[in-house]
Design a protein around this motif. Sequence first.
Motif, PDB file in Angstrom:
ATOM      1  N   ALA A 223       0.842  -1.195   0.000  1.00 54.92           N
ATOM      2  CA  ALA A 223       0.000   0.000   0.000  1.00 54.92           C
ATOM      3  C   ALA A 223       0.877   1.245   0.000  1.00 54.92           C
ATOM      4  O   ALA A 223       1.971   1.235   0.560  1.00 54.92           O
ATOM      5  CB  ALA A 223      -0.914  -0.011   1.228  1.00 54.92           C
ATOM      6  N   PRO A 224       0.439   2.334  -0.624  1.00 51.81           N
ATOM      7  CA  PRO A 224       1.257   3.561  -0.657  1.00 51.81           C
ATOM      8  C   PRO A 224       1.647   4.011   0.747  1.00 51.81           C
ATOM      9  O   PRO A 224       0.833   3.976   1.673  1.00 51.81           O
ATOM     10  CB  PRO A 224       0.331   4.580  -1.335  1.00 51.81           C
ATOM     11  N   ALA A 225       2.890   4.411   0.893  1.00 57.22           N
ATOM     12  CA  ALA A 225       3.366   4.887   2.194  1.00 57.22           C
ATOM     13  C   ALA A 225       2.689   6.209   2.534  1.00 57.22           C
ATOM     14  O   ALA A 225       2.812   7.188   1.794  1.00 57.22           O
ATOM     15  CB  ALA A 225       4.877   5.056   2.178  1.00 57.22           C
ATOM     16  N   LEU A 226       1.971   6.234   3.635  1.00 61.98           N
ATOM     17  CA  LEU A 226       1.241   7.439   4.033  1.00 61.98           C
ATOM     18  C   LEU A 226       2.181   8.575   4.409  1.00 61.98           C
ATOM     19  O   LEU A 226       1.823   9.751   4.334  1.00 61.98           O
ATOM     20  CB  LEU A 226       0.317   7.122   5.206  1.00 61.98           C
ATOM     21  N   THR A 227       3.392   8.225   4.836  1.00 63.02           N
ATOM     22  CA  THR A 227       4.325   9.240   5.323  1.00 63.02           C
ATOM     23  C   THR A 227       5.119   9.925   4.223  1.00 63.02           C
ATOM     24  O   THR A 227       5.929  10.800   4.503  1.00 63.02           O
ATOM     25  CB  THR A 227       5.314   8.595   6.319  1.00 63.02           C
ATOM     26  N   GLN A 228       4.897   9.565   2.968  1.00 67.13           N
ATOM     27  CA  GLN A 228       5.706  10.154   1.899  1.00 67.13           C
ATOM     28  C   GLN A 228       5.063  11.404   1.295  1.00 67.13           C
ATOM     29  O   GLN A 228       5.488  11.882   0.251  1.00 67.13           O
ATOM     30  CB  GLN A 228       5.997   9.122   0.817  1.00 67.13           C
ATOM     31  N   SER A 229       4.086  11.959   1.991  1.00 58.61           N
ATOM     32  CA  SER A 229       3.511  13.226   1.546  1.00 58.61           C
ATOM     33  C   SER A 229       3.110  14.049   2.764  1.00 58.61           C
ATOM     34  O   SER A 229       2.928  13.505   3.859  1.00 58.61           O
ATOM     35  CB  SER A 229       2.287  12.981   0.655  1.00 58.61           C
ATOM     36  N   GLY A 230       3.009  15.351   2.576  1.00 59.95           N
ATOM     37  CA  GLY A 230       2.657  16.251   3.671  1.00 59.95           C
ATOM     38  C   GLY A 230       3.570  17.460   3.679  1.00 59.95           C
ATOM     39  O   GLY A 230       4.503  17.573   2.875  1.00 59.95           O
ATOM     40  N   PRO A 231       3.341  18.397   4.589  1.00 62.50           N
ATOM     41  CA  PRO A 231       4.100  19.653   4.606  1.00 62.50           C
ATOM     42  C   PRO A 231       5.602  19.481   4.758  1.00 62.50           C
ATOM     43  O   PRO A 231       6.372  20.318   4.262  1.00 62.50           O
ATOM     44  CB  PRO A 231       3.513  20.392   5.824  1.00 62.50           C
ATOM     45  N   ALA A 232       6.040  18.427   5.452  1.00 60.63           N
ATOM     46  CA  ALA A 232       7.477  18.242   5.690  1.00 60.63           C
ATOM     47  C   ALA A 232       8.254  18.050   4.399  1.00 60.63           C
ATOM     48  O   ALA A 232       9.476  18.250   4.370  1.00 60.63           O
ATOM     49  CB  ALA A 232       7.704  17.048   6.614  1.00 60.63           C
TER      50      ALA A 232
END
Length: 442
Positions: A223-232
Amino acid sequence: MMTDLISFIHQTKWADIPQPAQRRAKLAMLDLIGTGIGGAPTRLSQIIRDHANEEFGGTVPMLFDHRCASAAGAALAGGMTIDALDGHDGFNPAKGHIGACVLPALLAMAYETGCTDGAEILTALTVGYEVGSRLAITLHDTTPDYHTSGAWAAVAVAAVGARLYRLDAVQTGHAMGIAEYHGPRSQMMRCIDHPTMLKDGAGWGSMAGVSAVKLAAKGFSGAPALTQSGPAWDDLGQVWRIMEQYFKPYPVCRWAQAPIEAVLNLRAQNNLTSLDVAKISISTFHESIRLATNHPKTTEEAQYSTSFPTAVAMVRGTVGPMDIADEALNDPEILRLSKTMELSEDASANAAFPLRRYAKVQLTLKSGQICESARFEPRWDHTNPPSAADIIAKFTDWTADLHPQAHDIQTAVMGLDTTGLAPLATLIYQPIKRATKSGKSR
């Protein structure tokens, strides 16, 4: 504008990395190797290297050993060996560590893929720090639990592995997704409250990341890594977060290092020895107080203690690897101060954590005099980093009695981008033994 993550992982070149970050990558590698050499004689390292050799058969050499394992097994053994001595670098926003997971996996995968280009290995290491920093920020911002570093560093390992094994964009996404799903979401405060050989999940994260890459290469989906997107991620490729890592002058939890600095300052400023001191009192943040073992029976308990290494600092004037192991654990003067030490929470220190780690110390002398420190932080934070000479001095101090060619390792790391991996590899794949007072090794 945000740099595309997949492009950053696969297309970043050594020349794209600013020179300060290039220098920092070399120092980070040297510091990690030095910490690993210091950790290799521990029982933790001995057990995990035996386990990796016996249960993870393969042809990849293990760090600080003469035996082999699979790439995943070598990553497991190397990560836990570096983590066996809590003296490696870290990242304040993550309350954790990137390099201890990434470097051993990187070296194992480089061996398996035949990569000996020193500039490429340093580039991959830097990519690991950049990706790992942002993964850590994202996971900590989006989940309530405080998990060990392996949870998010496994995904950084997968990114580095995708680069080395030349996975395509789809496979890279799957590798990172597998690693995020299988990364060790272990509870850090459980390890703090009950210090054992589990440590910070570095080895398991390293192993999970390598396994994820190899699975993705064979077509296993994730499943796509949830942590690879966002403001950081908005400043990826623009802000080099490898420059925001701290280093440790002492081989104990970062949370205990501000009190150590305060005690050392009071000791020197007032020309004191431990024999002058009746009691030490510390005012600091909650998590530091949770490091509550005042009479450690193992080096793991000593490394996850605030009172014991602070007492060591007062008695010995420093805290080195041998001060938190073996005979030092039963030093009566250290134990006198550690067992009677008073720790209390400070609201301002709690508010500043985790970006800042503050502590104040009060010494009650046997004469009745009170000596109070200013508010201290740990040394070698990224806002006041160590010099190259500082890191080299630490490396020399921690390795000189364990590795007869420590200076050659330093030379090989600092020249890695021009000389390649071969000179370093001949030095780091050999057993490390600690000399006893009788001169024999064990």
